[in-house]
Design an enzyme around this catalytic site. Sequence first.
Site, PDB file in Angstrom:
ATOM      1  N   GLU A  15      22.305  50.324  88.788  1.00  0.00           N
ATOM      2  CA  GLU A  15      23.448  50.358  87.970  1.00  0.00           C
ATOM      3  C   GLU A  15      24.107  51.707  87.916  1.00  0.00           C
ATOM      4  O   GLU A  15      23.514  52.691  88.322  1.00  0.00           O
ATOM      5  CB  GLU A  15      23.133  50.127  86.493  1.00  0.00           C
ATOM      6  CG  GLU A  15      21.945  48.936  86.259  1.00  0.00           C
ATOM      7  CD  GLU A  15      21.438  48.810  84.967  1.00  0.00           C
ATOM      8  OE1 GLU A  15      21.608  49.893  84.161  1.00  0.00           O
ATOM      9  OE2 GLU A  15      20.618  48.242  84.738  1.00  0.00           O
ATOM     10  N   ARG A  45      25.012  57.378  74.572  1.00  0.00           N
ATOM     11  CA  ARG A  45      24.094  56.258  74.435  1.00  0.00           C
ATOM     12  C   ARG A  45      24.330  55.732  73.198  1.00  0.00           C
ATOM     13  O   ARG A  45      24.599  56.325  72.007  1.00  0.00           O
ATOM     14  CB  ARG A  45      22.897  56.958  74.554  1.00  0.00           C
ATOM     15  CG  ARG A  45      21.680  55.798  74.677  1.00  0.00           C
ATOM     16  CD  ARG A  45      21.574  55.272  76.061  1.00  0.00           C
ATOM     17  NE  ARG A  45      20.480  54.667  76.449  1.00  0.00           N
ATOM     18  CZ  ARG A  45      19.416  55.007  76.604  1.00  0.00           C
ATOM     19  NH1 ARG A  45      19.058  56.271  77.099  1.00  0.00           N
ATOM     20  NH2 ARG A  45      18.297  54.146  76.796  1.00  0.00           N
ATOM     21  N   LYS A  63      25.870  54.904  86.524  1.00  0.00           N
ATOM     22  CA  LYS A  63      25.403  55.807  85.578  1.00  0.00           C
ATOM     23  C   LYS A  63      26.693  56.197  84.646  1.00  0.00           C
ATOM     24  O   LYS A  63      27.402  57.067  85.186  1.00  0.00           O
ATOM     25  CB  LYS A  63      24.641  56.958  85.904  1.00  0.00           C
ATOM     26  CG  LYS A  63      24.091  57.934  84.884  1.00  0.00           C
ATOM     27  CD  LYS A  63      23.122  58.977  85.383  1.00  0.00           C
ATOM     28  CE  LYS A  63      22.316  59.791  84.401  1.00  0.00           C
ATOM     29  NZ  LYS A  63      23.230  60.377  83.302  1.00  0.00           N
TER      30      LYS A  63
HETATM   31  P1  AMP Z   1      20.018  62.056  81.388  1.00  0.00           P
HETATM   32  O1  AMP Z   1      20.681  61.883  79.853  1.00  0.00           O
HETATM   33  O2  AMP Z   1      20.484  62.645  82.261  1.00  0.00           O
HETATM   34  O3  AMP Z   1      18.603  61.938  81.032  1.00  0.00           O
HETATM   35  O4  AMP Z   1      20.382  60.304  81.800  1.00  0.00           O
HETATM   36  C1  AMP Z   1      19.896  59.199  81.166  1.00  0.00           C
HETATM   37  C2  AMP Z   1      21.156  58.807  80.328  1.00  0.00           C
HETATM   38  O5  AMP Z   1      22.019  58.177  81.051  1.00  0.00           O
HETATM   39  C3  AMP Z   1      20.868  57.842  79.294  1.00  0.00           C
HETATM   40  O6  AMP Z   1      20.336  58.393  78.111  1.00  0.00           O
HETATM   41  C4  AMP Z   1      22.197  57.129  79.086  1.00  0.00           C
HETATM   42  O7  AMP Z   1      22.824  57.665  77.994  1.00  0.00           O
HETATM   43  C5  AMP Z   1      22.860  57.243  80.437  1.00  0.00           C
HETATM   44  N1  AMP Z   1      23.131  56.196  81.028  1.00  0.00           N
HETATM   45  C6  AMP Z   1      24.300  55.781  81.520  1.00  0.00           C
HETATM   46  N2  AMP Z   1      24.151  54.462  82.171  1.00  0.00           N
HETATM   47  C7  AMP Z   1      23.231  54.482  82.262  1.00  0.00           C
HETATM   48  C8  AMP Z   1      22.427  52.978  82.723  1.00  0.00           C
HETATM   49  N3  AMP Z   1      23.149  52.221  83.678  1.00  0.00           N
HETATM   50  N4  AMP Z   1      21.211  52.943  82.265  1.00  0.00           N
HETATM   51  C9  AMP Z   1      20.482  53.940  81.563  1.00  0.00           C
HETATM   52  N5  AMP Z   1      21.126  54.877  81.002  1.00  0.00           N
HETATM   53  C10 AMP Z   1      22.494  54.997  81.361  1.00  0.00           C
END
Ligand code: AMP
Length: 550
Positions: free
Chosen positions: A244, A251, A246
Site C-alpha cells: 500500500e 495516524r 505509505k
Molecule cells: P513509521 O511511523 O515510520 O514507523 O511508519 C508507520 C506509520 O506509517 C504508521 O504509523 C502510519 O502512521 C503510517 N502509514 C502511512 N500509510 C500507511 C499504510 N498504508 N499502512 C500502515 N501505516 C501507514
Amino acid sequence: MLFSEFSRYCEEIEGISGRLDMIDVVSRALPALSPEELPVFVRFIMGRIFPDWSPQKLGIGPNLLYEAIGYVAGVKKEAVIDRINRSGDVGRVVEEFLTKKSQVSFSHQDLELVDVYNKLIAISARGGATSQKEKLRTVKLLLGDATPLEGRYLSRIMLEELRIGVGEGTVREAIAKAFSVDPTLVEHAMQAINDLGEVAQRAKTGEDALKDVRITPFHPLRMMLAQQGAIADMLQEHGEVAAEYKYDGSRFQFHKAGGKKRMYSRRLEDVTAALPDVIALLDGATTHDVILDGEVIAIKDGRPMPFQSVLRRFRRRHDIAEAKEAIRMVPNVFDILYLDGENLIDIPFSERRKRLEFVVQEFVAPQVVSGDQAIIEKTYNDALAAGHEGIMIKVRDSPYTPGQRGKNWIKIKPEVDTLDLAVVGAEWGEGKRAHVFGSFLVACQDQGKLVPLSRVATGFSDGQLAEVYELLKDTVISRSGKEVQFEPELVFEVGYAELQVSPTYAAGFALRFPRFIRLRDDKDTTEIETLDSIKERYSRQSKSAQAYTG
Ligand code: AMP
C-alpha cells in the site's frame, strides 16, 4: 490496602535494579488485593492512574501541586520550587518537607489505596471555573494526610511519573506469575482491552476470562507499527505480499457504534473535535459499527502537503471552519479491527481486508497484492511520484498486533538524512533490553555548549546496544529514576526523515523518525552538528517543501 503499604512496595522496588526481582515483588503483592484494589495497584505501580485507552488526564499541573506542597509544609511556594529545582525530584522534596512537618504535628489519617484513587478520579472529572480551587483543596487534603514516605509516591503519582522503573512488561509478567496464567494470554488480553488493570482482574478469575476479551468501541487500541525492511526479503519470505502507499500524515483510529463517532490519534488522544470534516467523511462511508485504522493526509491542489500542516490541524481547537477550506483532509483507511460486535484483530489481514472492502464504501487505501518484485517496485515508484512517503508491505496472513513494531508491516522509503550528535543521556531499556540503555538523548552544539535535540530509540541491533552500553556505563554522571546523564564522549550518526520546530528539546527542533545509523567513534563531541547548520537544513527543507506543494 493502605496507601502506606503500597508506598512500602514502591520503596522496595526503587531499591532494586534487576527486572526479575521487580517482577517478584509486584507478583507477591497482587494475590491479596481485592477486585477493587487490583486495577488501582496495577496502574499506580506503573505511575498511571487511568486505563491506557482513556484519554482522561488528571490535570494537576506542577504549579498546583507546588502550591499544595507549600501549604501543607507551611512554606512559600517559591521555596518549594527552589528546592525542587535543586533536587530534580518532587517526590523526595515532598518527603523531606513532610518529615520536618511531622516533627511538629502527628495527626494524620490513614490513606486507603482505593480512596486515594477515587479522590484523584474526582479531581479529573471536575471542570469549570471553580475546579482549580477544588482540585487544590483535594490535593492539600491528600498531602496533609500523607506520611513522608506516602508523600514521596503520592506526589509522583499526581504527576503520573512514579520513577521506580516498573514498566508494562514487568507488570505483565508479574500478573502471569501471581495468578499462574500464560504470559502470552496476558499480553494478548492487554492488546485487545488496553488496560492492565482490567487484565489483572481477568487473570485473577482465570485463563478463560483472559481468552474471552472483547474490543470495546471508544476504548482505543494501540496502533500496530512498522519496521524498516526490503522488498526482496519480504517476497523471499512470504511469496506474495500486500503493498500500500505509505501516506505521510497522521495516524487515526476511527470508532463508530450506536450512532456515536469518535477519532483518536496515534497517542490515543481524542481528536474528534479537531476533525469534524474527516469524521463526517468516514461516517458517510459505512453504515456499520466499526473501528477503522488509517492515516489522514492533507491535500492542496491535488498533492499531499508536508506532515506538519496535518499535525497543526490535529492540535487545532479553534478556527476549524477556516482551516477546513485552506487544506482538504482526506482519510486513507487500511485496516479494520472491529465490525458489528466482532473482534477482528486475530483473523488474517487478508480476511480483514475483505471485510473492510465490503463494509466501507470510500477512502479504503488501494492495495496491490503480488509476488512479483517488479510490480511491487513499480508501486513504490508510483507512490513517490504521487508525493507519498514510500510503501508499506504487509504480510497477508498476519494478525493485527496492537502496539507492536513487528515484521508483519514493513516500510520502504528513500534513504534518510543523517546528523552526527553527542550522546548526553539515556533511559534504561524494557523487556529483554532492561539490562542495557534503550533510548538515548542526543545533542548538537551551539557556541561550545551541548544542546539536546532528540531521543533515539530505534535502529539498534541487540549487539549494538550491548556495545554502546559498555562504552557508556562508566561515563554516567547522574541518574534519576530510569534516566541517566553521561559525560558527553560518544557520537552517534542519527538518521531522520524531517526536521520539525518543537519546544520539546532545548535546541528548538526535533527529529522526525530519529534512527541510529552507526557509532561515529572516529569523531569526538567537538565535531558534531552545530545548531546553526541545523537551522540552515531546516530552512532548506521548508523551501523544498513549499516548492513541491506549490
Ligand atoms: P513509521 O511511523 O515510520 O514507523 O511508519 C508507520 C506509520 O506509517 C504508521 O504509523 C502510519 O502512521 C503510517 N502509514 C502511512 N500509510 C500507511 C499504510 N498504508 N499502512 C500502515 N501505516 C501507514
